[in-house]
Scaffold this active site. Sequence first.
Site, PDB file in Angstrom:
ATOM      1  N   ASP A  47      -7.042  11.075 -17.310  1.00  0.00           N
ATOM      2  CA  ASP A  47      -7.863  11.266 -18.504  1.00  0.00           C
ATOM      3  C   ASP A  47      -9.325  11.499 -18.133  1.00  0.00           C
ATOM      4  O   ASP A  47     -10.205  11.381 -18.981  1.00  0.00           O
ATOM      5  CB  ASP A  47      -7.732  10.070 -19.460  1.00  0.00           C
ATOM      6  CG  ASP A  47      -8.064   8.747 -18.806  1.00  0.00           C
ATOM      7  OD1 ASP A  47      -8.350   8.733 -17.586  1.00  0.00           O
ATOM      8  OD2 ASP A  47      -8.040   7.707 -19.493  1.00  0.00           O
TER       9      ASP A  47
ATOM     10  N   LYS B 203     -17.867   7.646 -10.182  1.00  0.00           N
ATOM     11  CA  LYS B 203     -19.182   7.952  -9.621  1.00  0.00           C
ATOM     12  C   LYS B 203     -19.021   8.896  -8.426  1.00  0.00           C
ATOM     13  O   LYS B 203     -18.112   8.749  -7.616  1.00  0.00           O
ATOM     14  CB  LYS B 203     -19.890   6.664  -9.202  1.00  0.00           C
ATOM     15  CG  LYS B 203     -20.222   5.756 -10.389  1.00  0.00           C
ATOM     16  CD  LYS B 203     -20.954   4.515  -9.951  1.00  0.00           C
ATOM     17  CE  LYS B 203     -21.282   3.625 -11.152  1.00  0.00           C
ATOM     18  NZ  LYS B 203     -21.980   2.372 -10.757  1.00  0.00           N
TER      19      LYS B 203
ATOM     20  N   THR C 261       0.563   6.423 -23.146  1.00  0.00           N
ATOM     21  CA  THR C 261       0.181   5.029 -22.933  1.00  0.00           C
ATOM     22  C   THR C 261      -0.769   4.565 -24.033  1.00  0.00           C
ATOM     23  O   THR C 261      -1.372   5.364 -24.739  1.00  0.00           O
ATOM     24  CB  THR C 261      -0.509   4.840 -21.575  1.00  0.00           C
ATOM     25  OG1 THR C 261      -1.818   5.442 -21.634  1.00  0.00           O
ATOM     26  CG2 THR C 261       0.286   5.492 -20.452  1.00  0.00           C
ATOM     27  N   LYS C 262      -0.936   3.248 -24.142  1.00  0.00           N
ATOM     28  CA  LYS C 262      -1.833   2.718 -25.177  1.00  0.00           C
ATOM     29  C   LYS C 262      -3.277   3.136 -24.903  1.00  0.00           C
ATOM     30  O   LYS C 262      -4.031   3.436 -25.838  1.00  0.00           O
ATOM     31  CB  LYS C 262      -1.717   1.196 -25.268  1.00  0.00           C
ATOM     32  CG  LYS C 262      -2.154   0.419 -24.036  1.00  0.00           C
ATOM     33  CD  LYS C 262      -2.041  -1.080 -24.277  1.00  0.00           C
ATOM     34  CE  LYS C 262      -2.509  -1.871 -23.061  1.00  0.00           C
ATOM     35  NZ  LYS C 262      -2.419  -3.335 -23.291  1.00  0.00           N
ATOM     36  N   PHE C 263      -3.685   3.179 -23.628  1.00  0.00           N
ATOM     37  CA  PHE C 263      -5.041   3.612 -23.311  1.00  0.00           C
ATOM     38  C   PHE C 263      -5.223   5.099 -23.621  1.00  0.00           C
ATOM     39  O   PHE C 263      -6.260   5.525 -24.127  1.00  0.00           O
ATOM     40  CB  PHE C 263      -5.352   3.341 -21.841  1.00  0.00           C
ATOM     41  CG  PHE C 263      -5.348   1.886 -21.479  1.00  0.00           C
ATOM     42  CD1 PHE C 263      -6.110   0.966 -22.192  1.00  0.00           C
ATOM     43  CD2 PHE C 263      -4.587   1.426 -20.420  1.00  0.00           C
ATOM     44  CE1 PHE C 263      -6.113  -0.370 -21.860  1.00  0.00           C
ATOM     45  CE2 PHE C 263      -4.589   0.089 -20.081  1.00  0.00           C
ATOM     46  CZ  PHE C 263      -5.356  -0.814 -20.804  1.00  0.00           C
TER      47      PHE C 263
ATOM     48  N   ASP D 239      -6.918   5.410 -10.403  1.00  0.00           N
ATOM     49  CA  ASP D 239      -8.328   5.048 -10.524  1.00  0.00           C
ATOM     50  C   ASP D 239      -9.192   6.291 -10.296  1.00  0.00           C
ATOM     51  O   ASP D 239      -9.099   6.930  -9.255  1.00  0.00           O
ATOM     52  CB  ASP D 239      -8.660   3.974  -9.485  1.00  0.00           C
ATOM     53  CG  ASP D 239      -9.988   3.283  -9.770  1.00  0.00           C
ATOM     54  OD1 ASP D 239     -10.917   3.964 -10.234  1.00  0.00           O
ATOM     55  OD2 ASP D 239     -10.092   2.073  -9.526  1.00  0.00           O
TER      56      ASP D 239
ATOM     57  N   ASP E 248       0.832  -1.200   0.000  1.00  0.00           N
ATOM     58  CA  ASP E 248       0.000   0.000   0.000  1.00  0.00           C
ATOM     59  C   ASP E 248       0.871   1.257   0.000  1.00  0.00           C
ATOM     60  O   ASP E 248       1.767   1.413   0.839  1.00  0.00           O
ATOM     61  CB  ASP E 248      -0.898  -0.023   1.235  1.00  0.00           C
ATOM     62  CG  ASP E 248      -1.701   1.252   1.395  1.00  0.00           C
ATOM     63  OD1 ASP E 248      -2.206   1.752   0.385  1.00  0.00           O
ATOM     64  OD2 ASP E 248      -1.821   1.751   2.535  1.00  0.00           O
TER      65      ASP E 248
END
Length: 251
Positions: free
Chosen positions: A194, A162, A230-232, A158, A135
């Site tokens: 992003d 929401k 990055t690829k994303f 992350d 962590d």
Amino acid sequence: MIHDPTSDHDDAEAADNDSTEGENTADGRPHRRIRSFVTRAGRVSTGQRRALDDFGPRFVVPYTPQPLDWDATFSRSAPRVLEIGFGMGATTAEIATARPGDDFLGVEVHEPGVGALLKLIGEQGLENIRIVQHDAVEVLEHMIAAESLDGVHIYFPDPWHKARHHKRRLIQPGFVSLLVSRLKPGGYLHLATDWQNYAEQMLEVLSAEPALDNTSDAGYAPRPDYRPVTKFERRGLKLGHGVWDLVFKRR
């Protein structure tokens, strides 16, 4: 961890009832501290397992509740950069290759990602990366000494997109204050996301930290040359999605 923007974060639903730090249950027992990640059960490939076995003993640093001796760990004295949540490690390896004079400590909880980065370390003969599989908050609190870092990288954490999950986002005032305490004066903090809403929150939180100065008068910074796409990110840009970089320095 670098996230896939197409993910719907279903496991966040299961985590929605987790407790907040400092509150007590009905019988007076303290709640667990909220963690900045959800442990996902990813499959470790054969190549990743081999890399864990072959390179883990040398390049994975066990978590210990005491400050890391960077010079002994890397067998040299060099600028020190911490990366939190390196995902599958491709960006970390590319930056380490481009900056051989700097030492990089990557923190990641997911074993497939650790195995993937170790595989890249072995294939590319990288000597300036070490990994802690633990962590990030506890690593910062116990393994990173005050004013010891030259830089911190946090790329595509992350987004917990929401609204009711925003409290789980990594970039919060308390966490940023902890990061700043580990940076040397003049050290930098580089974030990228992003998700526009998260970018706005990042900018607000970092701008409110009195020990940080924004390096960009425009608020968001141009992507530094050392951070690869990055690829994303590339896929998102093709779809018209935005990407926001923030680079702040400690006073």
